[in-house]
Design a protein around this motif. Structure first.
Motif, PDB file in Angstrom:
ATOM      1  N   SER A  28       0.830  -1.215   0.000  1.00  0.00           N
ATOM      2  CA  SER A  28       0.000   0.000   0.000  1.00  0.00           C
ATOM      3  C   SER A  28       0.858   1.257   0.000  1.00  0.00           C
ATOM      4  O   SER A  28       0.510   2.256  -0.636  1.00  0.00           O
ATOM      5  CB  SER A  28      -0.951  -0.003   1.198  1.00  0.00           C
ATOM      6  OG  SER A  28      -0.224  -0.040   2.424  1.00  0.00           O
ATOM      7  N   GLU A  29       2.008   1.203   0.691  1.00  0.00           N
ATOM      8  CA  GLU A  29       2.911   2.360   0.701  1.00  0.00           C
ATOM      9  C   GLU A  29       3.476   2.614  -0.691  1.00  0.00           C
ATOM     10  O   GLU A  29       3.584   3.766  -1.137  1.00  0.00           O
ATOM     11  CB  GLU A  29       4.053   2.124   1.697  1.00  0.00           C
ATOM     12  CG  GLU A  29       5.042   3.267   1.782  1.00  0.00           C
ATOM     13  CD  GLU A  29       6.210   2.996   2.722  1.00  0.00           C
ATOM     14  OE1 GLU A  29       6.988   3.941   2.978  1.00  0.00           O
ATOM     15  OE2 GLU A  29       6.340   1.855   3.221  1.00  0.00           O
ATOM     16  N   VAL A  30       3.847   1.544  -1.382  1.00  0.00           N
ATOM     17  CA  VAL A  30       4.407   1.673  -2.727  1.00  0.00           C
ATOM     18  C   VAL A  30       3.350   2.199  -3.699  1.00  0.00           C
ATOM     19  O   VAL A  30       3.619   3.097  -4.510  1.00  0.00           O
ATOM     20  CB  VAL A  30       4.966   0.315  -3.202  1.00  0.00           C
ATOM     21  CG1 VAL A  30       5.393   0.390  -4.665  1.00  0.00           C
ATOM     22  CG2 VAL A  30       6.144  -0.115  -2.335  1.00  0.00           C
ATOM     23  N   VAL A  31       2.136   1.672  -3.611  1.00  0.00           N
ATOM     24  CA  VAL A  31       1.056   2.122  -4.489  1.00  0.00           C
ATOM     25  C   VAL A  31       0.722   3.587  -4.225  1.00  0.00           C
ATOM     26  O   VAL A  31       0.554   4.387  -5.158  1.00  0.00           O
ATOM     27  CB  VAL A  31      -0.192   1.232  -4.309  1.00  0.00           C
ATOM     28  CG1 VAL A  31      -1.393   1.837  -5.037  1.00  0.00           C
ATOM     29  CG2 VAL A  31       0.077  -0.178  -4.812  1.00  0.00           C
ATOM     30  N   GLU A  32       0.658   3.950  -2.954  1.00  0.00           N
ATOM     31  CA  GLU A  32       0.366   5.343  -2.610  1.00  0.00           C
ATOM     32  C   GLU A  32       1.449   6.276  -3.129  1.00  0.00           C
ATOM     33  O   GLU A  32       1.165   7.358  -3.663  1.00  0.00           O
ATOM     34  CB  GLU A  32       0.227   5.493  -1.093  1.00  0.00           C
ATOM     35  CG  GLU A  32      -0.113   6.914  -0.651  1.00  0.00           C
ATOM     36  CD  GLU A  32      -0.167   7.060   0.868  1.00  0.00           C
ATOM     37  OE1 GLU A  32      -0.327   8.205   1.337  1.00  0.00           O
ATOM     38  OE2 GLU A  32      -0.051   6.045   1.582  1.00  0.00           O
ATOM     39  N   ALA A  33       2.714   5.865  -2.984  1.00  0.00           N
ATOM     40  CA  ALA A  33       3.826   6.682  -3.478  1.00  0.00           C
ATOM     41  C   ALA A  33       3.782   6.810  -4.995  1.00  0.00           C
ATOM     42  O   ALA A  33       4.098   7.871  -5.556  1.00  0.00           O
ATOM     43  CB  ALA A  33       5.152   6.080  -3.027  1.00  0.00           C
ATOM     44  N   ALA A  34       3.366   5.728  -5.676  1.00  0.00           N
ATOM     45  CA  ALA A  34       3.224   5.790  -7.131  1.00  0.00           C
ATOM     46  C   ALA A  34       2.119   6.768  -7.525  1.00  0.00           C
ATOM     47  O   ALA A  34       2.254   7.526  -8.497  1.00  0.00           O
ATOM     48  CB  ALA A  34       2.933   4.402  -7.692  1.00  0.00           C
ATOM     49  N   ASN A  35       1.042   6.769  -6.759  1.00  0.00           N
ATOM     50  CA  ASN A  35      -0.090   7.641  -7.062  1.00  0.00           C
ATOM     51  C   ASN A  35       0.212   9.108  -6.794  1.00  0.00           C
ATOM     52  O   ASN A  35      -0.256   9.995  -7.523  1.00  0.00           O
ATOM     53  CB  ASN A  35      -1.322   7.214  -6.248  1.00  0.00           C
ATOM     54  CG  ASN A  35      -1.983   5.965  -6.811  1.00  0.00           C
ATOM     55  OD1 ASN A  35      -1.978   5.751  -8.025  1.00  0.00           O
ATOM     56  ND2 ASN A  35      -2.547   5.142  -5.941  1.00  0.00           N
ATOM     57  N   ASN A  36       1.005   9.394  -5.737  1.00  0.00           N
ATOM     58  CA  ASN A  36       1.255  10.809  -5.405  1.00  0.00           C
ATOM     59  C   ASN A  36       2.578  11.342  -5.962  1.00  0.00           C
ATOM     60  O   ASN A  36       2.958  12.488  -5.689  1.00  0.00           O
ATOM     61  CB  ASN A  36       1.161  11.041  -3.895  1.00  0.00           C
ATOM     62  CG  ASN A  36       2.247  10.308  -3.101  1.00  0.00           C
ATOM     63  OD1 ASN A  36       3.338  10.037  -3.599  1.00  0.00           O
ATOM     64  ND2 ASN A  36       1.946   9.991  -1.843  1.00  0.00           N
ATOM     65  N   GLY A  37       3.285  10.507  -6.716  1.00  0.00           N
ATOM     66  CA  GLY A  37       4.487  10.974  -7.398  1.00  0.00           C
ATOM     67  C   GLY A  37       5.762  10.923  -6.590  1.00  0.00           C
ATOM     68  O   GLY A  37       6.809  11.393  -7.057  1.00  0.00           O
TER      69      GLY A  37
END
Length: 355
Positions: A283-292
């Motif tokens: 979830s941390e990786v996906v969130e970081a991908a989403n927020n740049g």
């Protein structure tokens, strides 16, 4: 360290295959040198190693390697600098990890002299096989297999330690696209994931093929319990860069204590790059991908050194990573390969001269 100079025997090949090899077009690990080291464990002890011409093995059909999978290996490389001198990179770490794997699989541990002196002597003999083309090297595969016989489920009473070598080009070219695994696991708590056991890799092939069928090149493995944390990338350790911090998971029963992984952490600190060794959630990786804020992901291992990841898939959605002109992956790979090929100072004392 015990030495074995008086007991070591070398049988040279009558003819060499080297003139049939195109060193400008080497695939990875599919062309083999003229010689190999072999050492037998019989009657409760490792016998004196021998270097012999590269040749097939003869094993009984009841050899326990075929039935119970007692097999471990290491991956190493020898490099040649511009003056033709051969070098190894942190070979004692490979030796220590081989014995760590051996202990976990109830295989007798190997004397250090057999590994280090045997490897040094073999590489002296095969020096002409070490390529000098940039990016190429001599891939070295030390391994131990159970040659003792019997259908009963118990450790073997005989083993073979072998070192074979293959001149090789680059392992990967370009970036890869990976799939975060949601169902299958590479390893489990209390298991053998930290060992370089052959079965660990056999178990990866099917889930990886499923990912390939979906258009990905590799799998990112997640924890066996919840699949909430990323652990390895294919057969490599994984690094994630969020903003300017480089993160990798801690070693455990499930995660291999990679030599390249350790080297990257040390070099990153030397470069002033912030590092964290901690659990990384999907979830941390996906969130970081989403927020740049997800800047990079890459695999790290002996074969590829560093393998950049161009993007990942998760829950039927693809995420692309940015193209960076000055990536951590390229900087760290350059630092490591400059040490390996004797192009730069080795302030860590990692280079080992073959002599």
């Amino acid at each position: 360290m015990e030495t074995m100079a008086n007991t070591f025997t070398v049988e040279k090949a009558k003819t060499s295959k080297i003139h049939d090899v195109d060193f400008n077009n080497l695939s990875f690990g599919s062309t083999y040198t003229d010689h190999m080291l072999i050492c037998d464990y019989v009657n409760g002890e490792w016998k004196a190693p021998k270097i012999i011409p590269y040749q097939p093995l003869s094993l009984d059909p009841s050899a326990k390697i075929f039935h119970y999978g007692q097999s471990i290996f290491e991956g190493m490389k020898a490099y040649k600098d511009e003056n033709g001198q051969a070098w190894l990179f942190r070979p004692l770490e490979n030796f220590k990890r081989l014995n760590k794997s051996a202990k976990r699989l109830a295989i007798p541990e190997l004397p250090e002299a057999y590994f280090m002196e045997g490897l040094n002597t073999l590489l002296q003999l095969e020096s002409d096989w070490i390529p000098q083309k940039p990016g190429s090297s001599l891939y070295i595969r030390p391994f131990i297999l159970a040659s003792g016989t019997g259908f009963h489920a118990s450790p073997a009473d005989e083993y073979k330690f072998i070192i074979a070598c293959a001149p090789s080009g680059a392992y990967f070219s370009g970036k890869v696209k990976v799939l975060i695994e949601e169902n299958y696991s590479r390893a489990a708590n209390g298991g053998v994931g930290y060992a370089k056991a052959g079965g660990n890799y056999a178990g990866q092939f099917y889930p990886t093929q499923l990912a390939v069928d979906k258009g990905y090149q590799q799998v990112i493995w997640t924890d066996d319990n919840t699949h909430e944390y990323i652990e390895e990338a294919g057969a490599m350790n994984i690094f994630v860069r969020i903003n300017d911090t480089l993160i990798t998971g801690p070693t455990s029963d499930r995660i291999l204590d990679g030599i390249t992984r350790k080297s990257i952490l040390d070099i990153a600190k030397d470069e002033g790059i912030a590092t964290e060794v901690r659990k990384i959630s999907v979830s941390e990786v996906v969130e970081a991908a989403n927020n740049g804020t997800l800047k990079e992901m890459f695999g790290a291992g002996t074969a590829a050194v560093v393998s950049p990841i161009a993007g990942f898939g998760y829950k039927d959605k693809d995420y692309d990573l940015p193209e960076l002109t000055n990536s951590y992956a390229s900087k760290l790979k350059q630092r490591i390969t400059d040490i390996q090929y004797n192009r730069a100072e080795d302030k860590f004392g990692w280079r080992f001269k073959v002599q």
